[in-house]
Design a protein around this motif. Structure first.
Motif, PDB file in Angstrom:
ATOM      1  N   ALA A 225      18.988  27.515  28.282  1.00  0.00           N
ATOM      2  CA  ALA A 225      20.000  28.307  28.968  1.00  0.00           C
ATOM      3  C   ALA A 225      21.207  28.446  28.052  1.00  0.00           C
ATOM      4  N   GLY A 226      21.891  29.555  28.193  1.00  0.00           N
ATOM      5  CA  GLY A 226      23.129  29.782  27.469  1.00  0.00           C
ATOM      6  C   GLY A 226      24.117  30.508  28.354  1.00  0.00           C
ATOM      7  N   TYR A 227      25.374  30.064  28.328  1.00  0.00           N
ATOM      8  CA  TYR A 227      26.410  30.642  29.177  1.00  0.00           C
ATOM      9  C   TYR A 227      27.642  30.956  28.324  1.00  0.00           C
ATOM     10  N   LEU A 228      28.264  32.087  28.606  1.00  0.00           N
ATOM     11  CA  LEU A 228      29.488  32.511  27.928  1.00  0.00           C
ATOM     12  C   LEU A 228      30.593  32.645  28.959  1.00  0.00           C
ATOM     13  N   ARG A 229      31.737  32.061  28.671  1.00  0.00           N
ATOM     14  CA  ARG A 229      32.899  32.201  29.560  1.00  0.00           C
ATOM     15  C   ARG A 229      33.994  32.972  28.842  1.00  0.00           C
ATOM     16  N   ILE A 230      34.544  33.956  29.528  1.00  0.00           N
ATOM     17  CA  ILE A 230      35.671  34.735  29.017  1.00  0.00           C
ATOM     18  C   ILE A 230      36.895  34.371  29.846  1.00  0.00           C
ATOM     19  N   GLY A 231      37.908  33.854  29.177  1.00  0.00           N
ATOM     20  CA  GLY A 231      39.121  33.474  29.893  1.00  0.00           C
ATOM     21  C   GLY A 231      39.655  32.131  29.440  1.00  0.00           C
ATOM     22  N   LYS A 232      40.821  31.807  29.934  1.00  0.00           N
ATOM     23  CA  LYS A 232      41.464  30.516  29.700  1.00  0.00           C
ATOM     24  C   LYS A 232      41.843  29.927  31.055  1.00  0.00           C
ATOM     25  N   PRO A 233      40.891  29.278  31.731  1.00  0.00           N
ATOM     26  CA  PRO A 233      41.145  28.798  33.092  1.00  0.00           C
ATOM     27  C   PRO A 233      42.351  27.877  33.216  1.00  0.00           C
ATOM     28  N   GLU A 234      42.703  27.163  32.129  1.00  0.00           N
ATOM     29  CA  GLU A 234      43.845  26.253  32.205  1.00  0.00           C
ATOM     30  C   GLU A 234      45.178  26.990  32.194  1.00  0.00           C
ATOM     31  N   TYR A 235      45.171  28.295  31.809  1.00  0.00           N
ATOM     32  CA  TYR A 235      46.415  29.069  31.736  1.00  0.00           C
ATOM     33  C   TYR A 235      46.417  30.299  32.641  1.00  0.00           C
ATOM     34  N   TYR A 236      45.245  30.922  32.838  1.00  0.00           N
ATOM     35  CA  TYR A 236      45.171  32.169  33.580  1.00  0.00           C
ATOM     36  C   TYR A 236      44.196  32.014  34.744  1.00  0.00           C
ATOM     37  N   PRO A 237      44.487  32.658  35.885  1.00  0.00           N
ATOM     38  CA  PRO A 237      43.675  32.423  37.096  1.00  0.00           C
ATOM     39  C   PRO A 237      42.319  33.109  37.099  1.00  0.00           C
ATOM     40  N   VAL A 238      42.110  34.119  36.257  1.00  0.00           N
ATOM     41  CA  VAL A 238      40.869  34.890  36.311  1.00  0.00           C
ATOM     42  C   VAL A 238      39.986  34.552  35.111  1.00  0.00           C
TER      43      VAL A 238
ATOM     44  N   PHE B 272      35.539  34.849  33.733  1.00  0.00           N
ATOM     45  CA  PHE B 272      34.223  35.412  33.978  1.00  0.00           C
ATOM     46  C   PHE B 272      33.191  34.626  33.186  1.00  0.00           C
ATOM     47  N   GLU B 273      32.080  34.273  33.853  1.00  0.00           N
ATOM     48  CA  GLU B 273      30.992  33.532  33.218  1.00  0.00           C
ATOM     49  C   GLU B 273      29.699  34.331  33.372  1.00  0.00           C
ATOM     50  N   ALA B 274      28.896  34.327  32.333  1.00  0.00           N
ATOM     51  CA  ALA B 274      27.606  35.019  32.389  1.00  0.00           C
ATOM     52  C   ALA B 274      26.635  34.310  31.464  1.00  0.00           C
ATOM     53  N   GLY B 275      25.353  34.406  31.794  1.00  0.00           N
ATOM     54  CA  GLY B 275      24.377  33.747  30.931  1.00  0.00           C
ATOM     55  C   GLY B 275      22.957  34.035  31.351  1.00  0.00           C
TER      56      GLY B 275
ATOM     57  N   TRP C 167      18.995  36.065  35.009  1.00  0.00           N
ATOM     58  CA  TRP C 167      20.298  36.486  34.514  1.00  0.00           C
ATOM     59  C   TRP C 167      21.329  36.060  35.555  1.00  0.00           C
ATOM     60  N   VAL C 168      22.364  35.358  35.126  1.00  0.00           N
ATOM     61  CA  VAL C 168      23.352  34.822  36.065  1.00  0.00           C
ATOM     62  C   VAL C 168      24.759  35.223  35.630  1.00  0.00           C
ATOM     63  N   ALA C 169      25.655  35.336  36.605  1.00  0.00           N
ATOM     64  CA  ALA C 169      27.045  35.669  36.313  1.00  0.00           C
ATOM     65  C   ALA C 169      27.932  35.153  37.438  1.00  0.00           C
ATOM     66  N   ARG C 170      29.209  34.921  37.108  1.00  0.00           N
ATOM     67  CA  ARG C 170      30.161  34.415  38.101  1.00  0.00           C
ATOM     68  C   ARG C 170      31.573  34.867  37.718  1.00  0.00           C
ATOM     69  N   LEU C 171      32.275  35.491  38.664  1.00  0.00           N
ATOM     70  CA  LEU C 171      33.651  35.927  38.481  1.00  0.00           C
ATOM     71  C   LEU C 171      34.550  35.015  39.303  1.00  0.00           C
ATOM     72  N   ASN C 172      35.546  34.387  38.649  1.00  0.00           N
ATOM     73  CA  ASN C 172      36.363  33.350  39.285  1.00  0.00           C
ATOM     74  C   ASN C 172      37.830  33.772  39.378  1.00  0.00           C
ATOM     75  N   PHE C 173      38.441  33.469  40.533  1.00  0.00           N
ATOM     76  CA  PHE C 173      39.874  33.632  40.750  1.00  0.00           C
ATOM     77  C   PHE C 173      40.406  32.278  41.223  1.00  0.00           C
ATOM     78  N   ASN C 174      41.278  31.684  40.454  1.00  0.00           N
ATOM     79  CA  ASN C 174      41.738  30.321  40.734  1.00  0.00           C
ATOM     80  C   ASN C 174      43.263  30.300  40.843  1.00  0.00           C
ATOM     81  N   TYR C 175      43.756  30.129  42.069  1.00  0.00           N
ATOM     82  CA  TYR C 175      45.193  30.121  42.331  1.00  0.00           C
ATOM     83  C   TYR C 175      45.602  28.777  42.935  1.00  0.00           C
ATOM     84  N   ASP C 176      46.903  28.623  43.176  1.00  0.00           N
ATOM     85  CA  ASP C 176      47.417  27.342  43.657  1.00  0.00           C
ATOM     86  C   ASP C 176      46.834  26.967  45.016  1.00  0.00           C
ATOM     87  N   ASP C 177      46.665  27.942  45.895  1.00  0.00           N
ATOM     88  CA  ASP C 177      46.239  27.658  47.262  1.00  0.00           C
ATOM     89  C   ASP C 177      44.741  27.815  47.487  1.00  0.00           C
ATOM     90  N   PHE C 178      44.072  28.610  46.633  1.00  0.00           N
ATOM     91  CA  PHE C 178      42.647  28.842  46.858  1.00  0.00           C
ATOM     92  C   PHE C 178      41.961  29.197  45.549  1.00  0.00           C
TER      93      PHE C 178
END
Length: 534
Positions: free
Chosen positions: A208-221, A223-226, A286-297
């Motif tokens: 399996a191989g997965y690629l993540r686009i983003g900086k979760p520690e700095y930005y809330p959005v 995207f992962e796909a693999g 084929w798998v993918a996941r779009l993430n939104f990570n905020y203070d409350d949810f």
């Protein structure tokens, strides 16, 4: 020691690193954060089987018998995360003494693991977590699920995302590659009725191989796909019908070429000639996941598209052959395009400041298409080529297909072979399902989860359900973790009720009780860690 015996796994790991230093001896490193777990479970049900969600997604640690249970004893030293050392060693042993299971005694986990910088090498059988899905509330991945016993393997991995030091560190990767061998050959032989197919010493390959686009520690959005891909191959096949007739015993290929074919999704099966496809039972998602990570949810949307062989890997197949003497010659640029129907769609919502209800998962699964209901290989007189009827999780040579010890190794809504009477076959792989999972933590000591699944099954193209079958499966589970003062700490009690109603799993109702005791093994180094942790 009360604190030691009630600490959670992340706390144990944190304690281990707070107490570590570069002057540790090898012996101290190997016993740092060494934990134990003792667990007892009993399940009682009415009906034909244990209800679905009291049986499924437990890494095969379950039984369909209406009265079953086990005693489980495990020792584990986890991989610790931190920058103090370039290398780390982990190991674990997990043995089970069951009642009314497929075995009278078995090893659930037995492994050694070495981490060097970001990479890890695992040798043995270990329970691996779900990727890009909720471990507690999802129905499970379609390729690498948590429904069957672990396969012993040699596994090289990047277990956590490694940030690629280019493009301002916006890209991260993780993944694994593994080879192993299934351990259920004797069970298969005993399970099937005389004359039915079974396989021994089946080889396993996964990657399996997965690629993540983003900086979760700095930005809330982010995207992962693999892609997740697997293959079962080699082994010895019994009672198999082939193109050349019926064979009682066939030795599968297990040379270097077979290992290479499993790796690169190539080769051909035993007895194949003109219509060679790929070696072994090849499958993936084929798998993918779009993430939104905020203070409350935190909110995620995910997708899982399953495929077998070549037909739906790229959603098209070559269809430009000639006729007559040129029937095997590729004559023109013509392709058959498949419809994008089969998929798993999911939503995962976490409410960070809520207690009573703080996690909601909803899923929709559609598997009816399977590259269409037509399979026709081009012939001398007819050049049309349509590779349909994929028959998910089944294989015409490898009995049971994508399964281990009778449980499918992917999503348990594909009806596992263990439900059949003496035949290793996934009898319901064409279905539509809706699933809801809820979880919460009403108090610091109490948590719960609730699963509800509606499913309509069409059986398979080869053996359809007439009429169509429907099923509803429910489970309510609650876990109470006792305070530190209770018998030294580390105790928890979990109770669950499960219910099935319908023609797929039957009409079943049951309860399950699990008592667990866990903590640190009081080695010299662990005592030092506890003092630092306090």
């Amino acid at each position: 020691m009360a604190l030691a015996l009630s600490m959670t796994a992340p706390q144990l790991m944190a304690a281990g690193w707070e107490g570590s230093d570069s002057k540790q001896s090898i012996g101290e490193r190997l016993t740092d954060s060494l934990t134990y777990k003792v667990e007892a479970q009993v399940s009682l049900s009415t009906g034909d089987n244990t209800p679905l969600w009291l049986n499924a997604n437990k890494y095969g640690l379950s039984s369909l018998k209406t009265a079953n249970g086990y005693m489980r004893m495990a020792v584990e030293r986890p991989l610790l995360d931190g920058d103090d050392h370039k290398w780390e060693i982990a190991y674990g042993a997990d043995i089970v003494v069951p009642v009314n299971y497929t075995s009278k005694f078995f090893v659930q986990q037995l492994y050694g693991e070495v981490r060097w910088l970001h990479g890890a090498l695992t040798i043995g059988q270990k329970e691996q977590p779900l990727q890009l899905k909720n471990q507690r509330l999802s129905t499970g991945s379609q390729t690498f699920g948590i429904n069957a016993r672990p396969v012993p393997q040699v596994r090289l991995s990047l277990p956590d995302y490694w940030v690629i030091p280019i493009l301002n560190r916006w890209l991260s990767i993780k993944g694994h590659i593994a080879y192993g061998m299934c351990t259920d050959g004797k069970w298969q032989e005993n399970f099937v009725k005389e004359g039915n197919r079974y396989t021994k010493n089946t080889l396993y390959h996964g990657k399996a191989g997965y690629l993540r686009i983003g900086k979760p520690e700095y930005y809330p959005v982010s995207f992962e796909a693999g892609v997740e891909m697997a293959c079962i191959f080699g082994g010895t096949l019994y009672n198999v019908g082939t193109n050349s007739g019926f064979e009682q015993k066939i030795d599968g290929e297990k040379d270097l070429k077979a290992f290479w074919s499993a790796l690169v999704f190539a080769g051909d099966d035993i007895g194949e000639t003109d219509y060679a496809n790929v070696a072994g039972d090849q499958l993936g998602s084929w798998v993918a996941r779009l993430n939104f990570n905020y203070d409350d949810f935190a909110l995620s949307f995910y997708y899982d598209h399953y495929f077998e062989d070549h037909s739906q890997v790229a959603q098209f197949d070559y269809d430009g052959y000639g006729v007559g003497e040129e029937w095997m010659v590729k004559k023109k640029k013509k392709y058959h395009i498949y419809k994008l129907k089969d998929m798993m769609l999911g939503i995962d919502l976490k409410l960070k400041n809520a207690r009573l209800l703080n996690n909601i998962v909803a899923e929709y699964i559609y598997t009816k298409y399977q590259s269409s209901s037509v399979y026709h290989d081009h012939t001398y007189n007819l050049s049309d080529h349509i590779a349909g009827i994929d028959n998910y999780y089944n294989h015409y040579l490898y009995a049971g297909g994508w399964q281990h010890w009778g449980q499918v190794m992917g999503n348990p809504l594909y009806l596992s072979p263990i439900y059949q009477d003496g035949e290793l076959y996934v009898a319901n792989n064409r279905f539509v399902a809706f699933h809801l999972g809820l979880a919460g933590d009403p108090t610091e000591n109490l948590n719960y989860r609730f699963l509800a699944t509606w499913q309509k099954g069409w059986g398979t193209y080869e053996s359809p359900y007439v009429p169509r079958r429907t099923n509803i499966s429910l489970m309510a589970e609650t876990t109470y973790s006792f305070d530190d003062a209770f018998l030294g700490g580390g105790w928890s009690v979990k109770g669950a009720l499960g219910w099935d109603h319908g023609k797929i799993y039957g009409n079943n109702f049951g309860g399950q009780l699990t008592i667990t005791k866990r903590g640190l093994i009081p080695t010299k180094k662990n005592k030092e860690n506890l003092r630092n942790y306090r």
